[in-house]
Enzyme design. Structure first.
Site, PDB file in Angstrom:
ATOM      1  N   GLU A  75      -0.816  -6.621  -7.412  1.00 45.60           N
ATOM      2  CA  GLU A  75       0.407  -5.997  -7.513  1.00 45.60           C
ATOM      3  C   GLU A  75       1.724  -6.769  -7.588  1.00 45.60           C
ATOM      4  O   GLU A  75       1.582  -8.135  -6.878  1.00 45.60           O
ATOM      5  CB  GLU A  75       0.683  -5.445  -6.251  1.00 45.60           C
ATOM      6  CG  GLU A  75       1.959  -4.426  -6.320  1.00 45.60           C
ATOM      7  CD  GLU A  75       1.790  -3.660  -7.303  1.00 45.60           C
ATOM      8  OE1 GLU A  75       1.194  -2.816  -7.716  1.00 45.60           O
ATOM      9  OE2 GLU A  75       2.832  -3.801  -8.093  1.00 45.60           O
TER      10      GLU A  75
ATOM     11  N   CYS B 220       5.434 -13.737   0.217  1.00 49.54           N
ATOM     12  CA  CYS B 220       4.472 -14.017  -0.629  1.00 49.54           C
ATOM     13  C   CYS B 220       4.793 -15.467  -1.315  1.00 49.54           C
ATOM     14  O   CYS B 220       3.641 -16.127  -1.466  1.00 49.54           O
ATOM     15  CB  CYS B 220       4.663 -13.049  -1.803  1.00 49.54           C
ATOM     16  SG  CYS B 220       3.942 -11.322  -1.301  1.00 49.54           S
TER      17      CYS B 220
ATOM     18  N   GLY C  48      17.641 -20.590  -0.282  1.00 53.47           N
ATOM     19  CA  GLY C  48      16.179 -21.039  -0.566  1.00 53.47           C
ATOM     20  C   GLY C  48      15.370 -19.592  -0.485  1.00 53.47           C
ATOM     21  O   GLY C  48      16.219 -18.574  -0.189  1.00 53.47           O
ATOM     22  N   PHE C  49      14.273 -19.350  -1.123  1.00 55.19           N
ATOM     23  CA  PHE C  49      13.741 -18.295  -1.061  1.00 55.19           C
ATOM     24  C   PHE C  49      12.944 -17.866   0.295  1.00 55.19           C
ATOM     25  O   PHE C  49      12.558 -18.829   0.826  1.00 55.19           O
ATOM     26  CB  PHE C  49      12.649 -18.158  -2.349  1.00 55.19           C
ATOM     27  CG  PHE C  49      11.628 -19.276  -2.236  1.00 55.19           C
ATOM     28  CD1 PHE C  49      10.464 -19.126  -1.361  1.00 55.19           C
ATOM     29  CD2 PHE C  49      11.534 -20.541  -3.233  1.00 55.19           C
ATOM     30  CE1 PHE C  49       9.541 -20.151  -1.404  1.00 55.19           C
ATOM     31  CE2 PHE C  49      10.706 -21.247  -3.303  1.00 55.19           C
ATOM     32  CZ  PHE C  49       9.495 -21.377  -2.416  1.00 55.19           C
ATOM     33  N   GLY C  50      12.636 -16.662   0.320  1.00 55.98           N
ATOM     34  CA  GLY C  50      11.811 -16.312   1.373  1.00 55.98           C
ATOM     35  C   GLY C  50      10.925 -15.277   1.051  1.00 55.98           C
ATOM     36  O   GLY C  50      10.307 -15.166  -0.070  1.00 55.98           O
TER      37      GLY C  50
ATOM     38  N   ASN D 145      -3.255  -7.506   4.645  1.00 57.23           N
ATOM     39  CA  ASN D 145      -2.587  -8.562   4.687  1.00 57.23           C
ATOM     40  C   ASN D 145      -3.395  -9.657   4.280  1.00 57.23           C
ATOM     41  O   ASN D 145      -4.484  -9.676   4.898  1.00 57.23           O
ATOM     42  CB  ASN D 145      -1.559  -8.673   5.961  1.00 57.23           C
ATOM     43  CG  ASN D 145      -2.146  -8.069   7.198  1.00 57.23           C
ATOM     44  OD1 ASN D 145      -2.934  -7.013   7.051  1.00 57.23           O
ATOM     45  ND2 ASN D 145      -2.091  -8.727   8.183  1.00 57.23           N
TER      46      ASN D 145
ATOM     47  N   SER E 118      20.579 -20.724  -4.084  1.00 62.35           N
ATOM     48  CA  SER E 118      20.742 -20.129  -2.891  1.00 62.35           C
ATOM     49  C   SER E 118      20.327 -20.969  -1.799  1.00 62.35           C
ATOM     50  O   SER E 118      19.729 -22.021  -1.980  1.00 62.35           O
ATOM     51  CB  SER E 118      20.017 -18.796  -2.666  1.00 62.35           C
ATOM     52  OG  SER E 118      18.482 -19.144  -2.872  1.00 62.35           O
TER      53      SER E 118
ATOM     54  N   GLY F 286       0.735  -1.329  -0.094  1.00 58.28           N
ATOM     55  CA  GLY F 286      -0.108  -0.029   0.031  1.00 58.28           C
ATOM     56  C   GLY F 286       0.755   1.207   0.108  1.00 58.28           C
ATOM     57  O   GLY F 286       0.609   2.216  -0.758  1.00 58.28           O
TER      58      GLY F 286
ATOM     59  N   LYS G 147      -2.072 -13.816 -10.472  1.00 60.98           N
ATOM     60  CA  LYS G 147      -1.079 -13.330  -9.578  1.00 60.98           C
ATOM     61  C   LYS G 147      -0.373 -14.715  -8.891  1.00 60.98           C
ATOM     62  O   LYS G 147       0.655 -14.844  -8.482  1.00 60.98           O
ATOM     63  CB  LYS G 147      -1.718 -12.637  -8.553  1.00 60.98           C
ATOM     64  CG  LYS G 147      -1.029 -12.002  -7.314  1.00 60.98           C
ATOM     65  CD  LYS G 147       0.319 -11.229  -7.766  1.00 60.98           C
ATOM     66  CE  LYS G 147       1.341 -11.270  -6.382  1.00 60.98           C
ATOM     67  NZ  LYS G 147       2.345 -10.728  -6.633  1.00 60.98           N
TER      68      LYS G 147
ATOM     69  N   PRO H 257      -2.644 -13.168   5.171  1.00 59.32           N
ATOM     70  CA  PRO H 257      -1.688 -14.404   5.555  1.00 59.32           C
ATOM     71  C   PRO H 257      -2.098 -15.711   5.540  1.00 59.32           C
ATOM     72  O   PRO H 257      -3.477 -16.085   5.144  1.00 59.32           O
ATOM     73  CB  PRO H 257      -1.332 -14.097   6.950  1.00 59.32           C
ATOM     74  CG  PRO H 257      -2.430 -13.514   7.634  1.00 59.32           C
ATOM     75  CD  PRO H 257      -3.064 -12.519   6.438  1.00 59.32           C
TER      76      PRO H 257
ATOM     77  N   ASN I 256       3.573 -15.809  -9.041  1.00 60.71           N
ATOM     78  CA  ASN I 256       4.448 -16.206  -8.008  1.00 60.71           C
ATOM     79  C   ASN I 256       4.861 -17.809  -7.891  1.00 60.71           C
ATOM     80  O   ASN I 256       6.168 -18.207  -7.536  1.00 60.71           O
ATOM     81  CB  ASN I 256       3.592 -15.951  -6.634  1.00 60.71           C
ATOM     82  CG  ASN I 256       3.984 -14.374  -6.198  1.00 60.71           C
ATOM     83  OD1 ASN I 256       4.754 -13.712  -7.104  1.00 60.71           O
ATOM     84  ND2 ASN I 256       3.527 -13.669  -5.341  1.00 60.71           N
TER      85      ASN I 256
HETATM   86  N1  LIG Z   1       4.940  -7.557   0.062  1.00 59.62           N
HETATM   87  C1  LIG Z   1       5.083  -7.847  -1.214  1.00 59.62           C
HETATM   88  O1  LIG Z   1       6.333  -7.826  -1.794  1.00 59.62           O
HETATM   89  C2  LIG Z   1       3.830  -8.185  -1.986  1.00 59.62           C
HETATM   90  C3  LIG Z   1       3.759  -8.079  -3.284  1.00 59.62           C
HETATM   91  C4  LIG Z   1       2.670  -8.103  -3.913  1.00 59.62           C
HETATM   92  C5  LIG Z   1       1.519  -8.490  -3.375  1.00 59.62           C
HETATM   93  N2  LIG Z   1       1.583  -8.554  -2.124  1.00 59.62           N
HETATM   94  C6  LIG Z   1       0.236  -8.642  -1.365  1.00 59.62           C
HETATM   95  O2  LIG Z   1      -0.340  -7.313  -0.870  1.00 59.62           O
HETATM   96  C7  LIG Z   1      -0.981  -7.466   0.352  1.00 59.62           C
HETATM   97  C8  LIG Z   1      -0.299  -6.722   1.242  1.00 59.62           C
HETATM   98  O3  LIG Z   1       0.827  -7.324   1.676  1.00 59.62           O
HETATM   99  P1  LIG Z   1       1.824  -6.285   2.349  1.00 59.62           P
HETATM  100  O4  LIG Z   1       3.362  -6.846   2.271  1.00 59.62           O
HETATM  101  O5  LIG Z   1       1.881  -4.769   2.251  1.00 59.62           O
HETATM  102  O6  LIG Z   1       1.380  -6.513   3.874  1.00 59.62           O
HETATM  103  P2  LIG Z   1       1.608  -5.603   5.242  1.00 59.62           P
HETATM  104  O7  LIG Z   1       1.439  -6.723   6.422  1.00 59.62           O
HETATM  105  O8  LIG Z   1       3.118  -5.241   5.293  1.00 59.62           O
HETATM  106  O9  LIG Z   1       0.683  -4.424   5.210  1.00 59.62           O
HETATM  107  C9  LIG Z   1      -0.820  -4.581   5.488  1.00 59.62           C
HETATM  108  C10 LIG Z   1      -1.507  -3.605   6.379  1.00 59.62           C
HETATM  109  O10 LIG Z   1      -2.794  -3.717   6.163  1.00 59.62           O
HETATM  110  C11 LIG Z   1      -3.297  -3.361   7.655  1.00 59.62           C
HETATM  111  N3  LIG Z   1      -4.595  -3.724   7.868  1.00 59.62           N
HETATM  112  C12 LIG Z   1      -5.069  -4.701   7.811  1.00 59.62           C
HETATM  113  N4  LIG Z   1      -6.549  -4.865   8.157  1.00 59.62           N
HETATM  114  C13 LIG Z   1      -6.907  -3.580   8.232  1.00 59.62           C
HETATM  115  C14 LIG Z   1      -7.996  -2.914   8.095  1.00 59.62           C
HETATM  116  N5  LIG Z   1      -9.118  -3.548   8.490  1.00 59.62           N
HETATM  117  N6  LIG Z   1      -8.225  -1.552   7.941  1.00 59.62           N
HETATM  118  C15 LIG Z   1      -6.875  -0.911   7.774  1.00 59.62           C
HETATM  119  N7  LIG Z   1      -5.708  -1.612   7.868  1.00 59.62           N
HETATM  120  C16 LIG Z   1      -5.666  -2.722   7.998  1.00 59.62           C
HETATM  121  C17 LIG Z   1      -2.141  -3.859   8.565  1.00 59.62           C
HETATM  122  O11 LIG Z   1      -2.336  -3.224   9.833  1.00 59.62           O
HETATM  123  C18 LIG Z   1      -0.721  -3.660   7.791  1.00 59.62           C
HETATM  124  O12 LIG Z   1      -0.100  -2.445   8.246  1.00 59.62           O
HETATM  125  C19 LIG Z   1      -0.943  -9.280   0.604  1.00 59.62           C
HETATM  126  O13 LIG Z   1      -1.982  -9.737   0.220  1.00 59.62           O
HETATM  127  C20 LIG Z   1       0.272  -9.607  -0.231  1.00 59.62           C
HETATM  128  O14 LIG Z   1       0.344 -10.930  -0.531  1.00 59.62           O
HETATM  129  C21 LIG Z   1       2.742  -8.333  -1.232  1.00 59.62           C
END
Ligand SMILES: NC(=O)c1ccc[n+]([C@@H]2O[C@H](COP(=O)([O-])OP(=O)(O)OC[C@H]3O[C@@H](n4cnc5c(N)ncnc54)[C@H](O)[C@@H]3O)[C@@H](O)[C@H]2O)c1
Length: 455
Positions: free
Chosen positions: A156, A271, A266-268, A86, A264, A12, A215, A88, A219
Site C-alpha cells: 500500500e 513507516c 524531521g520526518f516521522g 502491523n 523540517s 486495513g 515498497k 514493526p 519509502n
Molecule cells: N500507516 C501507513 O501509512 C502505512 C502505509 C503503507 C503501508 N503500511 C504498512 O501496512 C501495515 C499495517 O500498518 P498500519 O499502520 O495499518 O498498522 P496498525 O498497527 O494501525 O494496524 C494493524 C492492525 O493489525 C491487527 N492485528 C495484528 N495481528 C493480528 C492478527 N493475528 N489477527 C487480527 N488482527 C491482527 C492489530 O490489532 C492492528 O489493529 C504495516 O506493514 C505498515 O508498514 C502502513
C-alpha cells in the site's frame, strides 16, 4: 465475492472502506483481534482520523462493508484474504532494532492455513521484507495446506492525512505474483478488482520480489529527499542562505521536481524509519554493506535534525529551560492525522523534558493519554491544553512541531501579549510568516533560515 482483510489499522480500515465504496458487488469484512478498535469502526468515532473517511465508512458500512472480531468465520468464508497487520521493527533477538517483526504476519498465515476453506488468493498488504511471500508459502506447504493458495504482494502506498484521495486516485497500484500460470491468474483476479476504479495503465504487475522491494525502495527514496533538504537546511542556517529559496530553485528542475522538499524538524510516521531499517537489515543480510551504510545515513540525518532543533531551543533560551513553560504546537507526526507513531514531537519533547522544561502541549487531534504514553511519563507531567492560546499563556517560547493549518491563522499579537519577554518562536515546520512575527516583537528561529529578531 467475499473479501476478508486481517488488520483494522491505518491501512486495513481506510483501504477496505474505499474498496467497498468502489466495488458494491463485493462483500468486505475487516477483522481484528482488538475488540475496542472494531467497536470504534462500528461507531462514528473511528479509531483513525482521516479527512472524509467517516463519510466513506458510513456510506458502505452495513451494506457491503463490515467490521468484526469473528476472525475464523470470515477467513473460512472469504474468497480473497488481505493481510494488513502491523510489521514493526524487531525489538529483540536476531536483527533487533532493524529487521521487521513478522510474528503477526506469520500468525495470520498459520490461521489462514487452518481455517480458510474457500480462499485461493492471499494478498500481502503489509510492508514486509523481500521474500516474505516465500516464507508464507513455505508455512502453507509444510503444514499440508499444499498448493491451495496463491500469495500475492500488493503493498500500500497511501499517505496518512491524504489516505482517502490516495486510495481513490492512486499514482499506481502494484501487484506482484508468482511467475506461473496460477500466479498470473491470481494477479488478474486482483487487478480486476482495482480496475473497477483505477485506470489499467496505473496497475503495475511485477514478480513477487520486485513488488516487495519496490515498497521499501519507494519509502527509502521519499525519506531520503527529506533528509537531503534537511542536510541543506543546516548549511543554510550557518551561511545565511534560505532553504525555502534553495528548495524552490532545485524543485523547478523538472528532473528533480518540487515535491517532498520541505525542510523540517524531521520526518516521522510508522513507516519511513521502520522500512529503511528493514532495507538496511536486508542489505547487511545479503552482504551489500556499503548500500546498508548509504541508507542508514538517511536516518542519522533525521535524528541529527531533531537534536539540532531541540539544541537550538535550549541555547536560544539562554542555555537553560529548567522550569520554563514552553508551548508545543502539534504532536501528530504530520497534519490531518491523529497518528503519533515515530513523530519528531516525541524526540523533541523528551529532550526538553530531560532539560526540565514545563511543556504546555496542544494538538487538535491527539489525546493526553496518547501523549503520556509516547513520552513514557506519568499523569500531570505535562500541561495538556485545549487550544493554542492557552498553551502560550505565560510561556517563554512557542515551538511548532506539526504543520496543522490552524496554526497559520492564529492571532500572534494576542499570543505575544500573553507570553514572557523576550518571546521566542521556533518554527520546526516553516509554516509561519516570520517577517510579521518579528514585527510583532518575537525572536524567531526557523529551520533552514536561522534566527530573525529586531535586535
Ligand atoms: N500507516 C501507513 O501509512 C502505512 C502505509 C503503507 C503501508 N503500511 C504498512 O501496512 C501495515 C499495517 O500498518 P498500519 O499502520 O495499518 O498498522 P496498525 O498497527 O494501525 O494496524 C494493524 C492492525 O493489525 C491487527 N492485528 C495484528 N495481528 C493480528 C492478527 N493475528 N489477527 C487480527 N488482527 C491482527 C492489530 O490489532 C492492528 O489493529 C504495516 O506493514 C505498515 O508498514 C502502513
Amino acid at each position: 465475492m467475499k473479501i476478508c482483510c486481517i488488520g483494522a489499522g491505518y491501512v486495513g480500515g481506510p483501504t477496505m472502506s474505499i474498496m467497498a465504496n468502489k466495488c458494491k458487488d463485493i462483500q468486505i469484512t475487516v477483522v481484528d483481534l482488538d475488540e475496542k478498535k472494531i467497536a470504534a469502526w462500528n461507531s462514528n468515532e473511528l479509531p483513525v482520523f482521516e479527512p472524509e473517511l467517516l463519510e466513506k465508512v458510513q456510506k458502505a458500512r452495513g451494506r457491503n462493508l463490515f467490521f468484526s472480531t469473528d476472525i475464523d468465520k470470515e477467513l473460512m468464508e472469504a474468497d480473497i484474504i488481505f493481510i494488513s497487520v502491523n510489521t514493526p521493527t524487531k525489538t529483540y533477538g536476531v536483527g533487533a532494532g532493524k529487521a521487521s517483526d513478522l510474528t503477526y504476519v506469520e500468525n495470520c498465515a498459520r490461521r489462514i492455513g487452518e481455517v480458510a476453506r474457500k480462499a485461493k488468493i492471499i494478498v500481502e498488504k503489509s510492508t514486509i521484507p523481500v521474500r516474505t511471500a516465500e516464507s508464507i508459502r513455505k508455512i502453507f506447504l509444510a503444514n499440508g495446506y499444499g498448493d491451495r493458495f496463491q500469495v500475492l504482494s500488493n503493498p500500500e502506498f497511501l499517505a496518512e492525512g491524504t489516505a482517502v484521495k490516495d486510495l481513490e486516485e492512486p499514482d499506481r497500484v502494484l501487484i506482484g505474483g508468482e511467475e506461473s500460470e496460477e500466479g498470473r491468474k491470481a494477479v488478474e483476479v486482483l487487478a480486476g478488482i482495482y480496475e473497477q476504479w483505477v485506470p489499467g495503465g496505473k496497475i503495475l504487475k511485477t514478480n513477487l520480489w520486485s513488488a516487495e522491494l519496490s515498497k521499501l525502495a519507494a519509502n527509502a527514496f521519499l525519506a531520503q529527499r527529506i533528509s537531503s533538504i534537511n542536510a541543506i537546511s543546516a548549511l543554510c542556517e550557518v551561511t545565511g542562505a534560505d532553504v525555502g529559496e534553495v528548495a524552490r530553485v532545485i524543485g523547478m528542475d523538472s528532473r528533480i521536481g518540487s515535491k517532498f522538499l520541505n525542510a523540517s524538524v524531521g520526518f516521522g510516521g510508522s513507516c519511513f524509519q521502520k522500512d529503511i531499517l528493514n532495507l538496511v537489515y536486508l542489505c547487511e543480510y545479503y552482504g551489500v554493506y556499503e548500500v546498508a551504510k548509504y541508507w542508514e545515513q538517511v536516518l542519522l540525518m533525521n535524528e541529527y535534525q531533531r537534536e539540532r532543533f531541540s539544541g537550538k531551543i535550549v541555547s536560544s533560551l539562554f542555555d537553560t529551560i529548567t522550569g520554563k513553560r514552553i508551548a508545543v504546537y502539534g504532536f501528530a507526526f504530520k497534519k490531518d492525522t491523529n497518528d503519533t507513531r515515530g513523530s519528531s514531537a516525541i524526540s523533541v519533547c523528551k529532550h526538553l523534558l530531560e532539560e526540565k522544561a514545563h511543556l504546555a502541549i496542544y494538538d487538535p487531534k491527539v489525546s493526553l493519554q496518547q501523549i503520556n504514553k509516547d513520552l513514557e511519563i506519568e499523569e500531570e507531567k505535562i500541561i495538556y491544553c485545549k487550544n493554542a492560546y492557552e498553551a502560550a499563556d505565560g510561556a517563554h517560547a512557542v515551538i511548532i512541531l506539526t504543520e496543522w493549518d490552524e496554526f497559520k491563522g492564529l492571532d500572534f499579537k494576542k499570543i505575544y501579549k500573553s507570553m514572557l519577554k523576550p518571546a521566542f518562536i521556533f518554527d520546526g515546520r516553516r509554516i509561519l510568516n516570520h517577517e510579521n512575527l518579528v514585527k510583532i516583537g518575537f525572536e524567531v528561529y526557523s529551520i533552514g533560515r536561522g534566527k530573525k529578531s529586531r535586535y
